[in-house]
Design a protein around this motif. Sequence first.
Motif, PDB file in Angstrom:
ATOM      1  N   ARG A  47       0.841  -1.203   0.000  1.00  0.00           N
ATOM      2  CA  ARG A  47       0.000   0.000   0.000  1.00  0.00           C
ATOM      3  C   ARG A  47       0.873   1.248   0.000  1.00  0.00           C
ATOM      4  O   ARG A  47       0.578   2.225  -0.703  1.00  0.00           O
ATOM      5  CB  ARG A  47      -0.913   0.017   1.232  1.00  0.00           C
ATOM      6  CG  ARG A  47      -1.938  -1.087   1.285  1.00  0.00           C
ATOM      7  CD  ARG A  47      -3.077  -0.750   2.243  1.00  0.00           C
ATOM      8  NE  ARG A  47      -2.661  -0.442   3.593  1.00  0.00           N
ATOM      9  CZ  ARG A  47      -2.532  -1.320   4.581  1.00  0.00           C
ATOM     10  NH1 ARG A  47      -2.760  -2.617   4.344  1.00  0.00           N
ATOM     11  NH2 ARG A  47      -2.194  -0.943   5.805  1.00  0.00           N
ATOM     12  N   ALA A  48       1.938   1.234   0.785  1.00  0.00           N
ATOM     13  CA  ALA A  48       2.824   2.392   0.880  1.00  0.00           C
ATOM     14  C   ALA A  48       3.492   2.669  -0.472  1.00  0.00           C
ATOM     15  O   ALA A  48       3.579   3.833  -0.905  1.00  0.00           O
ATOM     16  CB  ALA A  48       3.880   2.169   1.965  1.00  0.00           C
ATOM     17  N   ASP A  49       3.939   1.621  -1.150  1.00  0.00           N
ATOM     18  CA  ASP A  49       4.567   1.799  -2.464  1.00  0.00           C
ATOM     19  C   ASP A  49       3.561   2.346  -3.472  1.00  0.00           C
ATOM     20  O   ASP A  49       3.886   3.232  -4.268  1.00  0.00           O
ATOM     21  CB  ASP A  49       5.129   0.463  -2.962  1.00  0.00           C
ATOM     22  CG  ASP A  49       6.364   0.013  -2.182  1.00  0.00           C
ATOM     23  OD1 ASP A  49       6.952   0.843  -1.463  1.00  0.00           O
ATOM     24  OD2 ASP A  49       6.718  -1.177  -2.297  1.00  0.00           O
ATOM     25  N   ALA A  50       2.353   1.794  -3.450  1.00  0.00           N
ATOM     26  CA  ALA A  50       1.323   2.238  -4.389  1.00  0.00           C
ATOM     27  C   ALA A  50       0.936   3.689  -4.122  1.00  0.00           C
ATOM     28  O   ALA A  50       0.740   4.483  -5.054  1.00  0.00           O
ATOM     29  CB  ALA A  50       0.096   1.335  -4.283  1.00  0.00           C
ATOM     30  N   ARG A  51       0.846   4.053  -2.843  1.00  0.00           N
ATOM     31  CA  ARG A  51       0.497   5.431  -2.471  1.00  0.00           C
ATOM     32  C   ARG A  51       1.575   6.408  -2.939  1.00  0.00           C
ATOM     33  O   ARG A  51       1.274   7.483  -3.481  1.00  0.00           O
ATOM     34  CB  ARG A  51       0.307   5.519  -0.957  1.00  0.00           C
ATOM     35  CG  ARG A  51      -0.151   6.899  -0.466  1.00  0.00           C
ATOM     36  CD  ARG A  51      -0.442   6.881   1.032  1.00  0.00           C
ATOM     37  NE  ARG A  51      -1.481   5.910   1.323  1.00  0.00           N
ATOM     38  CZ  ARG A  51      -1.283   4.809   2.058  1.00  0.00           C
ATOM     39  NH1 ARG A  51      -0.108   4.549   2.591  1.00  0.00           N
ATOM     40  NH2 ARG A  51      -2.280   3.973   2.256  1.00  0.00           N
ATOM     41  N   SER A  52       2.821   6.033  -2.756  1.00  0.00           N
ATOM     42  CA  SER A  52       3.931   6.904  -3.179  1.00  0.00           C
ATOM     43  C   SER A  52       3.922   7.105  -4.690  1.00  0.00           C
ATOM     44  O   SER A  52       4.191   8.208  -5.177  1.00  0.00           O
ATOM     45  CB  SER A  52       5.273   6.299  -2.752  1.00  0.00           C
ATOM     46  OG  SER A  52       5.404   6.289  -1.351  1.00  0.00           O
ATOM     47  N   ALA A  53       3.614   6.038  -5.433  1.00  0.00           N
ATOM     48  CA  ALA A  53       3.576   6.150  -6.889  1.00  0.00           C
ATOM     49  C   ALA A  53       2.533   7.172  -7.332  1.00  0.00           C
ATOM     50  O   ALA A  53       2.770   7.957  -8.265  1.00  0.00           O
ATOM     51  CB  ALA A  53       3.278   4.791  -7.517  1.00  0.00           C
ATOM     52  N   VAL A  54       1.387   7.190  -6.660  1.00  0.00           N
ATOM     53  CA  VAL A  54       0.329   8.139  -7.010  1.00  0.00           C
ATOM     54  C   VAL A  54       0.698   9.549  -6.570  1.00  0.00           C
ATOM     55  O   VAL A  54       0.542  10.513  -7.326  1.00  0.00           O
ATOM     56  CB  VAL A  54      -1.019   7.696  -6.390  1.00  0.00           C
ATOM     57  CG1 VAL A  54      -2.083   8.773  -6.575  1.00  0.00           C
ATOM     58  CG2 VAL A  54      -1.477   6.379  -7.009  1.00  0.00           C
ATOM     59  N   GLU A  55       1.188   9.689  -5.357  1.00  0.00           N
ATOM     60  CA  GLU A  55       1.554  11.023  -4.850  1.00  0.00           C
ATOM     61  C   GLU A  55       2.672  11.658  -5.678  1.00  0.00           C
ATOM     62  O   GLU A  55       2.691  12.877  -5.875  1.00  0.00           O
ATOM     63  CB  GLU A  55       1.980  10.914  -3.397  1.00  0.00           C
ATOM     64  CG  GLU A  55       0.848  10.582  -2.443  1.00  0.00           C
ATOM     65  CD  GLU A  55       1.308  10.349  -1.013  1.00  0.00           C
ATOM     66  OE1 GLU A  55       0.446  10.301  -0.121  1.00  0.00           O
ATOM     67  OE2 GLU A  55       2.535  10.204  -0.795  1.00  0.00           O
ATOM     68  N   ASP A  56       3.597  10.822  -6.163  1.00  0.00           N
ATOM     69  CA  ASP A  56       4.739  11.343  -6.932  1.00  0.00           C
ATOM     70  C   ASP A  56       4.492  11.343  -8.440  1.00  0.00           C
ATOM     71  O   ASP A  56       5.395  11.655  -9.217  1.00  0.00           O
ATOM     72  CB  ASP A  56       5.991  10.501  -6.634  1.00  0.00           C
ATOM     73  CG  ASP A  56       6.417  10.585  -5.181  1.00  0.00           C
ATOM     74  OD1 ASP A  56       6.046  11.562  -4.500  1.00  0.00           O
ATOM     75  OD2 ASP A  56       7.125   9.663  -4.711  1.00  0.00           O
ATOM     76  N   HIS A  57       3.278  10.976  -8.853  1.00  0.00           N
ATOM     77  CA  HIS A  57       2.912  10.947 -10.282  1.00  0.00           C
ATOM     78  C   HIS A  57       3.906  10.119 -11.093  1.00  0.00           C
ATOM     79  O   HIS A  57       4.341  10.514 -12.181  1.00  0.00           O
ATOM     80  CB  HIS A  57       2.824  12.366 -10.855  1.00  0.00           C
ATOM     81  CG  HIS A  57       1.941  13.290 -10.080  1.00  0.00           C
ATOM     82  ND1 HIS A  57       0.561  13.216 -10.131  1.00  0.00           N
ATOM     83  CD2 HIS A  57       2.235  14.296  -9.213  1.00  0.00           C
ATOM     84  CE1 HIS A  57       0.042  14.143  -9.340  1.00  0.00           C
ATOM     85  NE2 HIS A  57       1.038  14.802  -8.761  1.00  0.00           N
ATOM     86  N   VAL A  58       4.277   8.953 -10.564  1.00  0.00           N
ATOM     87  CA  VAL A  58       5.230   8.089 -11.253  1.00  0.00           C
ATOM     88  C   VAL A  58       4.642   7.628 -12.581  1.00  0.00           C
ATOM     89  O   VAL A  58       3.521   7.096 -12.619  1.00  0.00           O
ATOM     90  CB  VAL A  58       5.610   6.872 -10.379  1.00  0.00           C
ATOM     91  CG1 VAL A  58       6.484   5.906 -11.157  1.00  0.00           C
ATOM     92  CG2 VAL A  58       6.321   7.348  -9.116  1.00  0.00           C
ATOM     93  N   ALA A  59       5.371   7.828 -13.665  1.00  0.00           N
ATOM     94  CA  ALA A  59       4.866   7.493 -14.988  1.00  0.00           C
ATOM     95  C   ALA A  59       5.005   6.000 -15.264  1.00  0.00           C
ATOM     96  O   ALA A  59       6.073   5.413 -15.086  1.00  0.00           O
ATOM     97  CB  ALA A  59       5.624   8.280 -16.050  1.00  0.00           C
TER      98      ALA A  59
END
Length: 337
Positions: free
Chosen positions: A318-330
Amino acid sequence: MNRILKTTAIAAAVMGVVGVAQARDQVRIVGSSTVYPFASYVAEEFGATTDYPTPVIESTGSGGGLKLFCSGVGDDTPDITNASRRMKPSEFETCEANGVTDITEAFIGYDGIAFAQSSANEAMDVTREQLFMALAAKVPVDGELVDNPYTKWSDIDASLPDREIAVYGPPTTSGTRDAFAELVMEAASEDMDAYGGEGYTDIRADGAFIDAGENDNLIVQRLAENTAAFGIFGYSFLEENGDSLIGSNVDGVAPTPDAIGSGEYPVSRSLFFYVKNQHADDVPAMTAYANTFMSEQMIGDIGYLKGIGLIPAPQDKRADARSAVEDHVALELGDLN
């Protein structure tokens, strides 16, 4: 690139340059019927607790949603699409061809595909092989592939009920249909010699399988009307209708949150939504909505969405997925292979 595709890509790029995605407050979302109840809950909460209007969500199925999402950048295209399966490489390439070149993938948790019936019946446990033999378009008989001859469950195995095979299920545009094809049909047939060592996923079209459309609630309603039939839909709908429906054990495993989350239940899958980052400046509510969805309050171990059937992922995922969204990871094509 063929002429039509090239023209579409150029048009999409031009639209992006002139900024036809006009500024607006309301997020536009399409996609999976399985993710729809979760997205709707988040949307209502978002509309009630922020200064933004409640997002508009349309249940189009995963495939239909990704087709709309990947059609281009602009005010007439969705900002987000929900999916009960991962984006396919071919869909990513369509997005790129149409100018949708900055996408973030949001993994929200897990769901199981339930095989359920009216609680007016006794529970019927099944194996994936039995489900395959009931629903495949062609099955092996005496070493030859023939049109499926089975009309009753007891024709497949004498231990199964003497009931007509009637299964309400999702259409080909649905992520649930894709996942069922992979996790049941393909898994059951890939070791069968009759199919040459390849998984077989063609569903029979003689009336035993009934395409019930994208709305899983309609399948639930039909099972109340036709108590001899079964339905294929997301676990969350079984959870919501536990007073009127019973799920089948599949390969001896019951569809429970623990079994789905651990992967022990053999028909478990991941759920996603995809964010079109090129709309972020013109639709500021989109980022705020996505962050709300990914919050512990929504997808955590005691989050609101667990109460309506979402199976939370482990905390680190969940933490990894949340970071990807918050950081707009392409998202990249290689991520999907």
